[in-house]
Design a protein around this motif. Structure first.
Motif, mmCIF file in Angstrom:
data_model
loop_
_atom_site.group_PDB
_atom_site.id
_atom_site.type_symbol
_atom_site.label_atom_id
_atom_site.label_comp_id
_atom_site.label_asym_id
_atom_site.label_seq_id
_atom_site.Cartn_x
_atom_site.Cartn_y
_atom_site.Cartn_z
ATOM 1 N N ALA A 6 0.856 -1.183 0.000
ATOM 2 C CA ALA A 6 0.000 0.000 0.000
ATOM 3 C C ALA A 6 0.890 1.229 0.000
ATOM 4 O O ALA A 6 1.750 1.388 0.876
ATOM 5 C CB ALA A 6 -0.916 0.004 1.220
ATOM 6 N N VAL A 7 0.717 2.078 -0.996
ATOM 7 C CA VAL A 7 1.482 3.319 -1.120
ATOM 8 C C VAL A 7 0.533 4.472 -0.823
ATOM 9 O O VAL A 7 -0.501 4.628 -1.486
ATOM 10 C CB VAL A 7 2.089 3.452 -2.528
ATOM 11 N N ALA A 25 -3.161 7.407 -3.409
ATOM 12 C CA ALA A 25 -2.679 6.125 -2.902
ATOM 13 C C ALA A 25 -3.006 5.014 -3.889
ATOM 14 O O ALA A 25 -3.875 5.149 -4.757
ATOM 15 C CB ALA A 25 -3.333 5.815 -1.548
ATOM 16 N N LEU A 26 -2.276 3.908 -3.755
ATOM 17 C CA LEU A 26 -2.551 2.725 -4.570
ATOM 18 C C LEU A 26 -2.234 1.479 -3.760
ATOM 19 O O LEU A 26 -1.441 1.505 -2.821
ATOM 20 C CB LEU A 26 -1.757 2.756 -5.885
ATOM 21 N N THR A 50 0.658 -6.625 4.790
ATOM 22 C CA THR A 50 0.817 -5.545 3.811
ATOM 23 C C THR A 50 1.987 -4.642 4.181
ATOM 24 O O THR A 50 2.107 -4.205 5.323
ATOM 25 C CB THR A 50 -0.458 -4.694 3.727
ATOM 26 N N THR A 51 2.840 -4.367 3.194
ATOM 27 C CA THR A 51 3.881 -3.352 3.371
ATOM 28 C C THR A 51 3.248 -1.989 3.100
ATOM 29 O O THR A 51 2.791 -1.724 1.986
ATOM 30 C CB THR A 51 5.057 -3.584 2.405
ATOM 31 N N VAL A 52 3.197 -1.148 4.108
ATOM 32 C CA VAL A 52 2.569 0.170 3.992
ATOM 33 C C VAL A 52 3.661 1.232 3.931
ATOM 34 O O VAL A 52 4.499 1.323 4.845
ATOM 35 C CB VAL A 52 1.611 0.439 5.167
ATOM 36 N N LEU A 53 3.637 2.030 2.876
ATOM 37 C CA LEU A 53 4.646 3.058 2.682
ATOM 38 C C LEU A 53 3.997 4.429 2.612
ATOM 39 O O LEU A 53 3.151 4.689 1.746
ATOM 40 C CB LEU A 53 5.430 2.801 1.389
ATOM 41 N N THR A 527 11.842 2.726 -5.106
ATOM 42 C CA THR A 527 11.717 1.947 -6.329
ATOM 43 C C THR A 527 11.018 0.643 -5.978
ATOM 44 O O THR A 527 11.384 -0.023 -5.006
ATOM 45 C CB THR A 527 13.090 1.651 -6.962
ATOM 46 N N VAL A 528 10.013 0.283 -6.755
ATOM 47 C CA VAL A 528 9.225 -0.935 -6.520
ATOM 48 C C VAL A 528 9.196 -1.751 -7.804
ATOM 49 O O VAL A 528 8.909 -1.217 -8.878
ATOM 50 C CB VAL A 528 7.787 -0.593 -6.091
ATOM 51 N N VAL A 529 9.519 -3.035 -7.695
ATOM 52 C CA VAL A 529 9.448 -3.950 -8.827
ATOM 53 C C VAL A 529 8.544 -5.118 -8.457
ATOM 54 O O VAL A 529 8.756 -5.772 -7.428
ATOM 55 C CB VAL A 529 10.846 -4.473 -9.218
ATOM 56 N N ASP A 530 7.532 -5.347 -9.287
ATOM 57 C CA ASP A 530 6.618 -6.468 -9.061
ATOM 58 C C ASP A 530 5.946 -6.380 -7.691
ATOM 59 O O ASP A 530 5.687 -7.384 -7.039
ATOM 60 C CB ASP A 530 7.379 -7.788 -9.191
ATOM 61 N N GLY A 531 5.693 -5.146 -7.248
ATOM 62 C CA GLY A 531 5.007 -4.940 -5.977
ATOM 63 C C GLY A 531 5.891 -5.032 -4.754
ATOM 64 O O GLY A 531 5.393 -4.971 -3.620
ATOM 65 N N ARG A 532 7.220 -5.114 -4.962
ATOM 66 C CA ARG A 532 8.145 -5.240 -3.829
ATOM 67 C C ARG A 532 9.182 -4.130 -3.893
ATOM 68 O O ARG A 532 9.804 -3.909 -4.948
ATOM 69 C CB ARG A 532 8.846 -6.599 -3.850
ATOM 70 N N PRO A 533 9.422 -3.416 -2.802
ATOM 71 C CA PRO A 533 10.443 -2.366 -2.801
ATOM 72 C C PRO A 533 11.831 -2.939 -3.057
ATOM 73 O O PRO A 533 12.240 -3.915 -2.408
ATOM 74 C CB PRO A 533 10.340 -1.764 -1.396
#
Length: 540
Positions: A6-7, A25-26, A50-53, A527-533
């Motif tokens: 979650a961004v 947000a997304l 969930t990783t919340v940023l 930077t996020v790739v494939d939903g992972r920072p």
């Protein structure tokens, strides 16, 4: 569904319109964007996994993609001393001497990024570097990665004592007496020395590639179009992904070299689509010429030394047959074509292959350093993408045309250098990249170069061809929307939309509003790739 990511508190920038989306947000799950909304909506979706940023107002774009790079071979080539910052021969000698003092007896001296402009109007020779190379085996890659300067000891170990004949347009440069000067042009000649030079172990190379990829992620890159697959490159990508250390999404185009027969073409066709979650073989890379600086480009008229008159494929028709066979099999190609004759031949070939097959593919031409007016409109007409590296113009040529590249071409052709603007306006899909390790991989610097066309070492210097500059939005599209389009991925990449890849780049400010000359220094926060920072600034 509970999102993986979650961004929040972000400004979401649409690279198509250049405006901010009406969301802050997304959410992402399974590597895809699953929801756009406000902070309250997206926060409510988050669960314990969930990783919340919280981005505190940072600007988020679709992940930046380098349209032309060499992650594995570049990691190998950049072992040794970096000579790219040396502005003259004295600086090169000093850097080499400093590196030599660290070597053990018998160890090779390696260097990379050597700019031929440091030799002034004189020839590029090992002798010009003086006694620093005496007695030590040395292999120094010139910045274009199409040439090498080898020391007398390295030539001796390789058994090079005069000219040789190669199947491709390659050359061991010799003086009037037939003695090698140390300059080796194109792969076949360079490989004679590489064959006797030590190479890193697979483990050492994987570690080095992993380090390079982490640096790329920290610079804001989420993906790259890798224009080679030599040696164990594919195994390296597979091993890194297995170790969860492949920090970029990589699209790989293996090389097709002159002399490739039906079996070699069949092997290239069979590899298409192979790969893993983050890497895939897609397309084939070919070469139509070498470089202008070396005199190995293919020009419609010779350069000032009477050079650059031949194709890299000794029989250009054999290239056409190879591309036609790949086209027939549905394989898109990317061809290195720098000189005007080379570019024209590639376009002629695509036109012929398209007419014979009755189908279109997304072929591309790499570099396109000088082209005449009558060539511009053919890119859009044939659906051929223009893959360009604006920092090559910025860093290696000069506005006053006193550099080696411009002197070789003369005023007329040097005046049509890297025609990004003209190709864009003609309707071509212009994809931007670095060609790392030829130039630094930082994507913001590539975007900045496309906008200001000035050398990063001194941004007060005049631009080379300011009329060819791209707008801020076009430069961003060259690293987002257009790489997706040329890859046939415009329905899943290059946008911030539900169902698209959760590949994101986030910056401290709006890259479209930051001044051209300040853009390269804009902080990359996430930077996020494939939903992972893959990179996260300490401020977040």
């Amino acid at each position: 569904m509970q999102p993986d990511l979650a961004v929040l508190s972000a400004r979401l920038l649409d690279p198509v319109t250049g405006t901010f989306l009406p969301h802050t947000a997304l959410a992402a799950a399974g590597g895809r964007i699953t929801r756009l909304g406000d902070d309250r909506e997206i926060r409510a979706l988050a669960g314990p996994g969930t990783t919340v940023l919280e981005l505190k107002g940072a600007v988020v774009t679709p992940g930046l993609v380098d349209g032309h790079m060499h992650p594995v071979t570049g990691a190998h080539r950049t072992l040794g001393v970096d000579l790219s910052g040396c502005a003259d021969l004295a600086a090169v000698r000093e850097a080499l001497a400093r590196e030599r003092r660290t070597l053990r007896p018998g160890e090779w001296l390696r260097g990379w990024g050597l700019d031929p402009n440091v030799f002034g109007t004189g020839p590029v020779t090992a002798a010009a570097l003086g006694p620093v190379l005496d007695g030590v085996p040395a292999a120094l890659d010139l910045f274009d990665a199409h040439s090498m300067l080898a020391s007398p000891r390295a030539l001796e170990l390789a058994g090079i004592d005069g000219p040789r004949r190669f199947d491709q347009a390659a050359r061991i440069v010799c003086d009037d007496a037939g003695r090698p000067t140390g300059l080796l042009l194109e792969d076949a000649a360079c490989e004679v020395v590489e064959a006797v030079a030590p190479v890193p172990t697979d483990a050492e190379l994987r570690e080095r590639v992993g380090t390079v990829l982490r640096g790329m992620a920290a610079a804001g890159l989420t993906g790259g179009h890798a224009m080679d697959a030599g040696g164990d490159s594919l195994a390296t990508y597979a091993a890194l992904e297995e170790q969860d250390a492949l920090g970029l999404r990589v699209r790989v185009a293996p090389w097709c070299r002159p002399g490739a027969d039906a079996d070699a073409l069949d092997a290239l066709i069979r590899t298409q689509g192979t790969g893993g979650r983050l890497w895939q073989v897609a397309g084939v890379k070919l070469f139509m010429d070498g470089t202008i600086d070396n005199g190995t480009a293919w020009l419609e008229r010779p350069d000032c030394h009477g050079e650059s008159t031949h194709a890299f494929w000794p029989d250009p028709d054999a290239y056409t047959r190879a591309v036609t066979a790949l086209h027939r099999a549905g394989v898109p190609t990317a061809t290195h074509a720098i000189g005007d004759a080379a570019v024209r031949h590639v376009l002629d070939t695509v036109e012929k292959a398209t007419a014979e097959s009755g189908r279109s593919l997304r072929h591309r031409v790499e570099h396109i350093e000088t082209v005449p007016d009558d060539t511009l409109g053919r890119f859009a007409a044939l659906g051929v993408a223009a893959s360009m590296q604006p920092t090559h113009c910025c860093e290696f040529t000069r506005a006053d045309h006193t550099d080696n590249w411009s002197r070789r071409l003369g005023e007329e052709r040097a005046g049509r250098a890297w025609r990004c603007r003209d190709l864009w306006d003609s309707g071509a899909t212009v994809v931007l990249g670095s060609d790392w390790p030829i130039a630094p991989y930082a994507p913001l610097a590539v975007m900045a170069g496309a906008r200001h066309r000035r050398p990063s070492r001194d941004l007060t210097l005049p631009p080379h061809g300011p009329d060819q500059a791209l707008s801020p939005l076009e430069a961003l599209q060259g690293l987002t929307v257009n790489p997706a389009r040329v890859a046939g991925e415009e329905g899943e990449a290059g946008r911030l939309a539900v169902g698209y890849r959760a590949d994101l780049s986030a910056f401290a400010d709006d890259p479209l509003a930051v001044a051209d000359t300040d853009l390269a220094a804009l902080p990359v926060l996430l930077t996020v790739v494939d939903g992972r920072p893959t990179h996260r600034d300490a401020a977040l």
